[in-house]
Design an enzyme around this catalytic site. Structure first.
Site, mmCIF file in Angstrom:
data_model
loop_
_atom_site.group_PDB
_atom_site.id
_atom_site.type_symbol
_atom_site.label_atom_id
_atom_site.label_comp_id
_atom_site.label_asym_id
_atom_site.label_seq_id
_atom_site.Cartn_x
_atom_site.Cartn_y
_atom_site.Cartn_z
ATOM 1 N N TYR A 83 -17.699 40.382 26.910
ATOM 2 C CA TYR A 83 -16.737 40.443 28.012
ATOM 3 C C TYR A 83 -17.410 40.082 29.347
ATOM 4 O O TYR A 83 -16.902 39.250 30.106
ATOM 5 C CB TYR A 83 -16.146 41.854 28.058
ATOM 6 N N LYS A 102 -16.767 36.777 31.837
ATOM 7 C CA LYS A 102 -16.364 36.897 33.246
ATOM 8 C C LYS A 102 -17.415 36.287 34.180
ATOM 9 O O LYS A 102 -17.085 35.751 35.232
ATOM 10 C CB LYS A 102 -16.096 38.364 33.601
#
Ligand SMILES: NC(=O)c1ccc[n+]([C@@H]2O[C@H](COP(=O)([O-])OP(=O)(O)OC[C@H]3O[C@@H](n4cnc5c(N)ncnc54)[C@H](O)[C@@H]3O)[C@@H](O)[C@H]2O)c1
Length: 260
Positions: free
Chosen positions: A164, A168
Site C-alpha cells: 500500500y 502511494k
C-alpha cells in the site's frame, strides 16, 4: 443546485470524472462536488453502489451519471470516458480515488496481494488520468487532476502495508512527473494524502485491530478520525481557480499526523 459559493472556489458546471465513487472518500467527493453544481461521472466497479450514489445526487437536484469499470481494465475505462463525453463533455476535473488495501508483513505478504494493490492503486490511477488527459489534450480542455495518495506515502504509519505504501509513494512521484509533463497544457496535477478517514476500508482495518479505532486515532494530533465529507473542501480548492498556481504538490489532509 446552489450557485451561491465564492466564484474563486466555484466548480459550478464543471465536468468531473471520479473513480472509486461507489463508496468511502470517492462517494463523499462525488456528492460534495455535485452539491456545488458539478456534473459528475461517478465511476466504480461496484455497479449497484455507483448507481445509488448517482440516484442520491439526482434526488438532491444534482447532475451525475454512473460509469462502471474496473480501473485495471483500460478498454472498460475508455468506454466509460466515451459515455461521459457523450453525456456531459470532456472532463475538466479527474479524481483517482479507487483504491484497495491487502495487509501482510513483508515476509509473509502474498505475491498476489502485492500485485493487486499496485495494479489498482498505482496502475489503475495511471490508467484513469492518462486516458482522460488524452481526451483533454485533444479537445484543448484545461483542468485539474487529483490523486488520492495517503499519509502512508509520507511516514511509516504501521506494519504490514508495504504494498500500500509503495503504491502511494508511486502516486506521489506520478503527481510530480505528470505535473511537469502537462503544465504547459494548463492541466494541473496534485495529490491529497489523507490520514485515517472513516470509510468502509478503514472500518475493516479497525475491526481487525485488537485496539480498534484507538490504534488509528493515536497518531492524529486533532484526536479523531476524519469524516469523508472533510475531504471535500480540499478537493474543491484543488479543482477550482483558488488553486490556479498550484501543481505538483502532495497535500496532507491529516489532522497533524505528519507534523508529529
Ligand atoms: N479511508 C482512509 O483512511 C484512507 C486514508 C488514506 C488514503 N485513502 C485512499 O483513499 C481512496 C479511497 O479509499 P476509501 O477509504 O474510500 O476506500 P473504500 O474501500 O471505502 O472505497 C473504495 C472504492 O473504490 C472502489 N474500487 C476498488 N477497487 C476498484 C477497481 N479496481 N476499479 C474500480 N473501483 C474500485 C470500491 O468499489 C469502492 O467503492 C483509496 O485510494 C485509499 O487508498 C483512504
Amino acid at each position: 443546485m446552489s450557485d451561491s459559493f465564492d466564484p474563486m472556489f466555484s466548480v459550478q458546471g464543471k465536468i468531473v470524472l471520479i473513480s472509486g465513487a461507489g463508496n468511502g472518500l470517492g462517494r463523499a467527493i462525488a456528492i460534495g462536488l455535485a452539491a456545488r453544481g458539478a456534473k459528475v461521472g461517478a465511476l466504480d466497479f461496484a455497479s449497484d453502489q455507483v448507481q445509488e450514489v448517482c440516484d442520491e445526487i439526482i434526488s438532491q437536484g444534482g447532475i451525475a451519471t454512473p460509469l462502471v469499470a474496473d480501473v485495471r481494465d483500460t478498454a472498460a475505462l475508455a468506454s466509460c470516458l466515451e459515455k461521459l463525453i457523450e453525456k456531459f463533455g470532456v472532463p475538466e476535473i479527474v479524481i483517482a480515488a479507487a483504491g484497495i488495501n491487502r495487509r501482510g508483513t513483508a515476509v509473509e505478504m502474498l505475491d498476489k496481494d502485492w500485485q493487486d494493490v499496485i495494479d489498482v492503486n498505482l496502475t489503475g490511477s495511471w490508467n484513469l488520468v492518462r486516458l482522460a488527459a488524452a481526451e483533454m489534450i485533444k479537445a484543448k480542455v484545461q483542468g485539474s487532476m487529483i490523486f488520492i495518495s495517503s499519509v502512508a506515502s509520507l511516514v511509516g504509519i504501521t506494519t504490514g502495508i508495504a504494498n500500500y505504501s509503495a503504491s502511494k509513494g508511486g502516486i506521489n512521484s506520478l503527481t510530480r512527473t505528470l505535473a511537469m509533463e502537462w503544465a504547459t497544457l494548463g492541466i494541473r496535477v496534485n495529490a491529497i494524502a489523507p490520514t485515517h478517514f472513516r470509510t468502509p476500508m478503514l472500518e475493516k482495518a479497525i475491526s481487525l485491530n485488537p485496539e480498534g479505532a484507538e490504534y488509528f486515532t493515536r497518531n492524529i494530533p486533532l484526536g479523531r478520525l476524519g469524516q469523508p465529507e472533510e475531504l471535500v473542501g480540499t478537493i474543491v480548492y484543488l479543482s477550482s481557480a483558488a488553486s490556479s498556481m498550484v501543481t505538483g504538490i502532495v497535500l496532507a489532509v491529516d489532522g497533524g499526523h505528519t507534523a508529529r
